[in-house]
Design an enzyme around this catalytic site. Sequence first.
Site, PDB file in Angstrom:
ATOM      1  N   LYS A  57       1.625  77.334  56.185  1.00 46.08           N
ATOM      2  CA  LYS A  57       0.314  76.897  56.617  1.00 46.08           C
ATOM      3  C   LYS A  57       0.908  75.635  57.721  1.00 46.08           C
ATOM      4  O   LYS A  57       1.640  74.585  56.951  1.00 46.08           O
ATOM      5  CB  LYS A  57      -0.986  76.883  56.429  1.00 46.08           C
ATOM      6  N   ASP A  86      -7.319  78.046  46.078  1.00 44.03           N
ATOM      7  CA  ASP A  86      -7.080  76.978  47.078  1.00 44.03           C
ATOM      8  C   ASP A  86      -8.096  75.629  45.583  1.00 44.03           C
ATOM      9  O   ASP A  86      -8.870  75.945  45.823  1.00 44.03           O
ATOM     10  CB  ASP A  86      -7.204  77.154  48.293  1.00 44.03           C
ATOM     11  N   HIS A 141      -0.792  64.935  47.332  1.00 46.00           N
ATOM     12  CA  HIS A 141       0.099  65.874  48.580  1.00 46.00           C
ATOM     13  C   HIS A 141       1.118  64.762  47.738  1.00 46.00           C
ATOM     14  O   HIS A 141       2.541  64.786  47.141  1.00 46.00           O
ATOM     15  CB  HIS A 141      -0.725  65.911  49.427  1.00 46.00           C
ATOM     16  N   ARG A 158      -1.384  73.196  60.562  1.00 48.63           N
ATOM     17  CA  ARG A 158      -2.595  73.390  60.857  1.00 48.63           C
ATOM     18  C   ARG A 158      -2.802  72.226  62.536  1.00 48.63           C
ATOM     19  O   ARG A 158      -1.867  71.696  62.523  1.00 48.63           O
ATOM     20  CB  ARG A 158      -3.226  72.408  60.604  1.00 48.63           C
ATOM     21  N   ARG A 215      -7.287  63.772  51.185  1.00 45.78           N
ATOM     22  CA  ARG A 215      -6.796  65.114  52.333  1.00 45.78           C
ATOM     23  C   ARG A 215      -5.921  63.228  53.246  1.00 45.78           C
ATOM     24  O   ARG A 215      -5.113  64.385  54.136  1.00 45.78           O
ATOM     25  CB  ARG A 215      -7.105  65.666  53.185  1.00 45.78           C
ATOM     26  N   GLN A 216      -6.624  62.363  54.153  1.00 53.03           N
ATOM     27  CA  GLN A 216      -5.885  61.858  54.570  1.00 53.03           C
ATOM     28  C   GLN A 216      -5.260  61.138  54.363  1.00 53.03           C
ATOM     29  O   GLN A 216      -5.884  59.445  53.662  1.00 53.03           O
ATOM     30  CB  GLN A 216      -7.061  61.079  55.595  1.00 53.03           C
ATOM     31  N   ASP A 268     -35.972  54.307  59.279  1.00 52.96           N
ATOM     32  CA  ASP A 268     -34.815  53.902  59.784  1.00 52.96           C
ATOM     33  C   ASP A 268     -33.171  54.070  59.086  1.00 52.96           C
ATOM     34  O   ASP A 268     -32.628  53.968  59.333  1.00 52.96           O
ATOM     35  CB  ASP A 268     -34.425  52.347  60.034  1.00 52.96           C
ATOM     36  N   GLY A 269     -33.366  54.926  58.107  1.00 53.34           N
ATOM     37  CA  GLY A 269     -32.513  55.690  57.167  1.00 53.34           C
ATOM     38  C   GLY A 269     -31.593  54.391  56.607  1.00 53.34           C
ATOM     39  O   GLY A 269     -30.952  54.926  55.685  1.00 53.34           O
ATOM     40  N   GLU A 270     -31.948  53.230  56.257  1.00 53.87           N
ATOM     41  CA  GLU A 270     -31.624  52.667  54.595  1.00 53.87           C
ATOM     42  C   GLU A 270     -32.119  53.446  53.251  1.00 53.87           C
ATOM     43  O   GLU A 270     -33.121  53.990  53.948  1.00 53.87           O
ATOM     44  CB  GLU A 270     -32.583  51.092  55.054  1.00 53.87           C
TER      45      GLU A 270
HETATM   46  C1  R5P Z   1      -5.421  71.817  52.777  1.00 56.80           C
HETATM   47  O1  R5P Z   1      -4.169  71.883  52.691  1.00 56.80           O
HETATM   48  C2  R5P Z   1      -6.407  72.018  51.538  1.00 56.80           C
HETATM   49  O2  R5P Z   1      -5.874  72.744  50.537  1.00 56.80           O
HETATM   50  C3  R5P Z   1      -7.379  72.823  51.434  1.00 56.80           C
HETATM   51  O3  R5P Z   1      -6.188  74.469  52.694  1.00 56.80           O
HETATM   52  C4  R5P Z   1      -7.924  73.215  53.210  1.00 56.80           C
HETATM   53  O4  R5P Z   1      -8.332  72.141  52.817  1.00 56.80           O
HETATM   54  C5  R5P Z   1      -9.208  74.249  54.237  1.00 56.80           C
HETATM   55  O5  R5P Z   1      -9.980  73.947  55.264  1.00 56.80           O
HETATM   56  P1  R5P Z   1     -10.385  74.429  55.932  1.00 56.80           P
HETATM   57  O6  R5P Z   1     -11.220  75.536  55.015  1.00 56.80           O
HETATM   58  O7  R5P Z   1     -10.926  73.121  57.059  1.00 56.80           O
HETATM   59  O8  R5P Z   1      -9.076  75.493  57.056  1.00 56.80           O
END
Ligand code: R5P
Length: 293
Positions: A192, A218, A129, A194, A94-95, A37-39
């Site tokens: 960049k 990166d 960031h 997004r 990132r969030q 069941d996933g537990e």
């Molecule tokens: C965000 O700015 C990170 O440094 C990466 O550039 C980013 O998370 C890469 O995500 P993806 O491969 O989905 O473009």
Amino acid sequence: MSEQILLAFDDEAPLAQALAQALGAPLAFVQRHQFPDGELRLRLPESLPPRVLMLRGLQRPNEKLLELALCAPAARELGARELVLLAPYLAYMRQDMAFTPGEVVSQRHVAALLGGLFDAVLTVDPHLHRVHSMEELFPGRRALALSAAPLLGEWVAGQLDRPILIGPDEEAAQWVQAAAAARGLEHGIGRKHRLGDREVILELPPFEFGARAVVLLDDVASTGQTLIAAATQALARGAASVDVAVTHALFVGDALAQLHEAGVRHVWSTDAVPHPSNVVSVAPLLAQAALAL
Ligand code: R5P
């Protein structure tokens, strides 16, 4: 019984073994069973020394966060007095703001969850960031961000003649500068925007790429779209070759194949996330920091 132990999960066995050796500490694996069941049923050694280091990279993080929420209090019940989390990849970083009203700032809450479970947290190249330091993220805890960027810089310098290191966006500047510094490599940063999970608009810096080897560097590659956009542009502007170096090789789905289709030659990464592209180990870095804590 030894004063400390490294606990790990078998899907991270190579890094766990290298780390245990560098630490000079015994290694035990958490036994993990998933019920139909996933537990989860998790089993730790029946008694633990005072210091427990737990290795858990948080790529594909949701279930692993639950594993940690279960294992950390259990480890204390079994004897641990100091619990250190070694998370070579720290997810949800990132969030870091509510991009739309009501959006959960997951970075803050995941950090609060981990900070409540562990006495200290070590990670590698977290995506900090808008929040600038691990201390800010984990108030009242020992928390340390290590960087694999100099190691990647050394690796790249050992592979290529006069490469140009390019960070695809402003956030990559910190890693590109650290990687370039190792051997005085030429470097630059793109910009960049997004538009969605798999859609980015990107502009590389105004370099003369003609007949030069370009390396895109990166912290993390997820869908690979950032690197694909950067590679496409670098090749269109005359780069002799485009290679990629990342700390965290998430490469979801067919991202790696797409990257090669876009003309990327080599993909190099650290073993912070287990992946066939791993060429640089973060084990010595993590071990040294864990011993110095
Ligand atoms: C965000 O700015 C990170 O440094 C990466 O550039 C980013 O998370 C890469 O995500 P993806 O491969 O989905 O473009």
